[in-house]
Design a protein around this motif. Structure first.
Motif, short mmCIF file in Angstrom:
data_model
loop_
_atom_site.label_atom_id
_atom_site.label_comp_id
_atom_site.label_asym_id
_atom_site.label_seq_id
_atom_site.Cartn_x
_atom_site.Cartn_y
_atom_site.Cartn_z
N MET A 167 0.81 -1.20 0.00
CA MET A 167 0.00 0.00 0.00
C MET A 167 0.86 1.27 0.00
O MET A 167 0.59 2.23 -0.72
N VAL A 168 1.91 1.26 0.80
CA VAL A 168 2.80 2.42 0.85
C VAL A 168 3.53 2.60 -0.47
O VAL A 168 3.65 3.73 -0.99
N VAL A 169 4.01 1.49 -1.04
CA VAL A 169 4.70 1.58 -2.33
C VAL A 169 3.75 2.11 -3.40
O VAL A 169 4.14 2.95 -4.23
N LEU A 170 2.52 1.64 -3.41
CA LEU A 170 1.53 2.12 -4.38
C LEU A 170 1.29 3.61 -4.21
O LEU A 170 1.23 4.35 -5.20
N ALA A 171 1.14 4.06 -2.97
CA ALA A 171 0.89 5.48 -2.73
C ALA A 171 2.06 6.35 -3.15
O ALA A 171 1.89 7.38 -3.81
N VAL A 172 3.28 5.93 -2.78
CA VAL A 172 4.47 6.73 -3.10
C VAL A 172 4.73 6.75 -4.60
O VAL A 172 4.94 7.82 -5.20
N ALA A 173 4.72 5.57 -5.23
CA ALA A 173 5.02 5.50 -6.66
C ALA A 173 3.92 6.16 -7.50
O ALA A 173 4.21 6.86 -8.48
N GLY A 174 2.67 5.95 -7.10
CA GLY A 174 1.57 6.53 -7.87
C GLY A 174 1.47 8.03 -7.76
O GLY A 174 1.06 8.71 -8.72
N ALA A 175 1.84 8.59 -6.61
CA ALA A 175 1.75 10.03 -6.41
C ALA A 175 3.02 10.77 -6.82
O ALA A 175 3.00 12.01 -6.91
N ALA A 176 4.12 10.04 -7.05
CA ALA A 176 5.41 10.67 -7.36
C ALA A 176 5.35 11.66 -8.53
O ALA A 176 6.00 12.72 -8.47
N PRO A 177 4.62 11.39 -9.62
CA PRO A 177 4.59 12.36 -10.73
C PRO A 177 4.05 13.74 -10.35
O PRO A 177 4.28 14.72 -11.07
N GLU A 178 3.33 13.83 -9.22
CA GLU A 178 2.76 15.11 -8.79
C GLU A 178 3.67 15.84 -7.81
O GLU A 178 3.24 16.83 -7.20
N ALA A 179 4.91 15.37 -7.64
CA ALA A 179 5.83 16.00 -6.70
C ALA A 179 6.31 17.35 -7.23
O ALA A 179 6.46 17.55 -8.44
N HIS A 180 6.56 18.29 -6.31
CA HIS A 180 7.04 19.63 -6.66
C HIS A 180 8.22 19.97 -5.76
O HIS A 180 8.11 19.88 -4.52
N ALA A 181 9.33 20.38 -6.38
CA ALA A 181 10.53 20.71 -5.61
C ALA A 181 10.29 21.90 -4.68
O ALA A 181 10.90 22.00 -3.62
N GLY A 182 9.38 22.81 -5.08
CA GLY A 182 9.13 23.99 -4.26
C GLY A 182 8.54 23.68 -2.90
O GLY A 182 8.60 24.51 -1.99
N HIS A 183 7.97 22.48 -2.74
CA HIS A 183 7.38 22.11 -1.46
C HIS A 183 8.43 21.85 -0.39
O HIS A 183 8.08 21.75 0.80
N TRP A 184 9.69 21.75 -0.79
CA TRP A 184 10.74 21.48 0.20
C TRP A 184 11.29 22.76 0.82
O TRP A 184 12.18 22.69 1.67
N THR A 185 10.80 23.90 0.43
CA THR A 185 11.25 25.16 1.00
C THR A 185 10.07 25.92 1.61
O THR A 185 9.01 26.00 0.97
N PRO A 186 10.21 26.43 2.82
CA PRO A 186 11.36 26.27 3.72
C PRO A 186 11.46 24.85 4.27
O PRO A 186 10.43 24.20 4.46
N PHE A 187 12.68 24.40 4.52
CA PHE A 187 12.90 23.01 4.92
C PHE A 187 12.36 22.74 6.32
O PHE A 187 11.89 21.64 6.60
N THR A 188 12.45 23.73 7.19
CA THR A 188 11.92 23.59 8.56
C THR A 188 10.93 24.73 8.82
O THR A 188 11.27 25.70 9.48
N PRO A 189 9.73 24.63 8.30
CA PRO A 189 8.76 25.72 8.44
C PRO A 189 8.40 26.04 9.89
O PRO A 189 8.01 27.16 10.20
#
Length: 262
Positions: free
Chosen positions: A1-23
């Motif tokens: 289930m975790v692999v399905l969620a991570v792999a299936g949602a990966a195309p919608e990832a955005h690098a901008g979500h990692w900033t700020p790194f410690t909100p």
């Protein structure tokens, strides 16, 4: 289930979500460190079952290493996907369900709920079986084991009675907690925080015992783990008071001297 969620949602990832790194700053990281331990608890439930292994000295380290590695990889992958895909939208109580919604659509949360029930039943079985085995071991006296048929029957009845009491107590507490959650008196965060703190208290005692009993590199590892667990316990907040109350209650009911084995 975790692999399905991570792999299936990966195309919608955005690098901008990692900033700020410690909100929420380092205090936010410290506050999350203790509840995150819930992802790795469970070793204490399986400990009484190790006597069922043919060669515990060889098999147990292998089992623990594989289980820890798989769990760590899966949770790190899910954490990374949660941040990269959901970003600021990570405000739901079940991020995995949100990832599955992105991966496979509206059926995602339903799949997460079904899997959660199955996984919870498996974990519950492990805990109840381990608790019953421990209760049985505490009832029996290795030095004065029953040698007669009537004595053996009495010991079996005592073991069964102890197991039933454990199951009834767990069922009562669980019903109470679920009722409080349903009524809105207890939040999900509180429901996670309290048992996690109790787990940490158990681990702290285990590491202290290991540091006393073991020698060499194993004692050093246990001492290091003791310090880490103590640090996590201090970050748990108010639930530490509940854990302290449980420890004091257990200590007050512990015999000051144990009978010598025959």
């Amino acid at each position: 289930m975790v692999v399905l969620a991570v792999a299936g949602a990966a195309p919608e990832a955005h690098a901008g979500h990692w900033t700020p790194f410690t909100p929420h700053g380092w205090s936010g990281i410290a506050g999350a460190a203790s509840p995150l331990m819930l992802a790795f608890v469970g070793w204490e439930a399986a400990a009484p079952l190790t006597v069922r292994l043919r060669d515990p000295g060889r098999q147990l380290p292998r089992v623990v290493a594989v289980a820890f590695a798989v769990t760590a990889v899966l949770y790190l992958a899910m954490a990374g996907a949660t941040v990269a895909v959901l970003g600021p939208a990570t405000d739901g109580a079940v991020p995995l369900a949100d990832l599955l919604r992105v991966a496979i659509g509206v059926r995602g949360p339903q799949l997460a709920a079904a899997c959660a029930i199955a996984l919870t039943l498996a974990a519950t079985n492990a805990y109840l079986t381990g608790a019953a085995s421990m209760a049985a071991a505490l009832v029996r006296d290795p030095g004065r084991g029953p040698s007669t048929l009537s004595g053996k029957s009495r010991a079996v009845r005592q073991e069964r009675h102890g197991s039933v009491r454990i199951v009834v107590a767990i069922a009562a507490v669980s019903a109470l907690l679920l009722g409080l959650v349903g009524a809105g008196a207890v939040t999900t965060a509180q429901l996670v925080g309290l048992p996690t703190t109790l787990f940490l208290a158990v681990y702290l005692g285990c590491m202290a015992s290991a540091a006393r009993l073991l020698t060499g590199a194993l004692r050093l590892a246990a001492g290091t783990a003791f310090g880490v667990v103590l640090l996590l316990l201090t970050l748990a907040g108010r639930p530490v008071l509940v854990a302290l109350a449980v420890v004091l209650m257990a200590w007050s009911r512990t015999p000051r001297s144990m009978p010598a084995p025959v």
